[in-house]
Design a protein around this motif. Sequence first.
Motif, short mmCIF file in Angstrom:
data_model
loop_
_atom_site.label_atom_id
_atom_site.label_comp_id
_atom_site.label_asym_id
_atom_site.label_seq_id
_atom_site.Cartn_x
_atom_site.Cartn_y
_atom_site.Cartn_z
N ARG A 280 32.66 35.60 37.78
CA ARG A 280 32.80 36.26 39.07
C ARG A 280 33.66 37.50 38.90
N SER A 281 33.47 38.50 39.72
CA SER A 281 34.16 39.75 39.55
C SER A 281 35.43 39.85 40.37
N GLU A 282 36.34 40.72 39.88
CA GLU A 282 37.66 40.81 40.50
C GLU A 282 37.59 41.60 41.78
N ILE B 96 42.05 36.68 45.50
CA ILE B 96 41.63 37.54 44.39
C ILE B 96 40.67 36.74 43.53
N VAL B 97 39.51 37.30 43.27
CA VAL B 97 38.48 36.62 42.49
C VAL B 97 38.29 37.36 41.18
N CYS B 98 38.33 36.65 40.10
CA CYS B 98 38.19 37.25 38.77
C CYS B 98 36.79 36.99 38.23
N THR B 99 36.11 38.04 37.71
CA THR B 99 34.75 37.89 37.13
C THR B 99 34.70 38.48 35.75
N GLU B 100 33.93 37.91 34.96
CA GLU B 100 33.77 38.40 33.59
C GLU B 100 32.39 39.03 33.46
N TYR B 101 32.32 40.26 32.98
CA TYR B 101 31.06 41.00 32.89
C TYR B 101 30.53 40.93 31.45
#
Length: 256
Positions: free
Chosen positions: A238-240, A221-226
């Motif tokens: 990086r985005s979820e 699972i990859v977490c991203t901040e927009y």
Amino acid sequence: MWSFSLWALLPPVYSVLTAAGLWLVYFVAVYDQQIAPLGSKYRRRNGSLYPPYISIAGNSPPASCIFSEVMNLSAFVAFIIAVLRFFQLRQRMDKQWLNFCSLVAFSIGCFGMTLVGNFQLFSDEMIHNFGTVMTFGLGTLYCWVQSFITLRVNLRNEGRKAGILRFLLSGCITLCMIPYFSLMAQGLHMQAAQCQWALVMFFLAFFGTFAIEFRYNSFSIVCTEYSVGRSEGRSEGRSEGLSDEPRYQPDQPDQL
């Protein structure tokens, strides 16, 4: 160093623990004299034991408490495995609708498992039986579709062997389901209960076979901040989402 992805352990561990939980429910119900043992000469009379259906075994406490936990956890983990399977096949299928529809159908079947576990047969028979039909019906459909997909995709050139195995298990599931409903309608409850237990064990064996393909993949699972304020619409970080990138190169097949 492991020569395969540890995700391969998830399906067989799930199958073994779920089977162990269901058999624990059975033995608790037999110990409390709620159901007749499998294989015994059974004829229902006033005040006698009930037939050893899984639902009846998990109908009264304390077995019902264990049964609810087993069914809820089993439904959740089965859904996770189905989602991982969906992402594994997403980039390898030309008919994406088949992959997506199989996931949706099985997700509804998993919801049916929670209905079976949380609405006991003698308390709310209609909802319980509705959940049973959802679980067995959509679960069987999922097995057949996944067997076809296995041959079609042929991951790491193992699709033929894995597909034949899954088709055999799907056939066993179907062959157990037909006499299960037929015997139950005829009042032959001991034989019907035996078919039901065999049916569920074949289901769990089918799910265990996903270890064949899972050993080639890692999931994360990859977490991203927009960043909303940027005019270019670019994002920071990086985005979820789920990543299904193979851990190993195709030209270097791994072995268990």
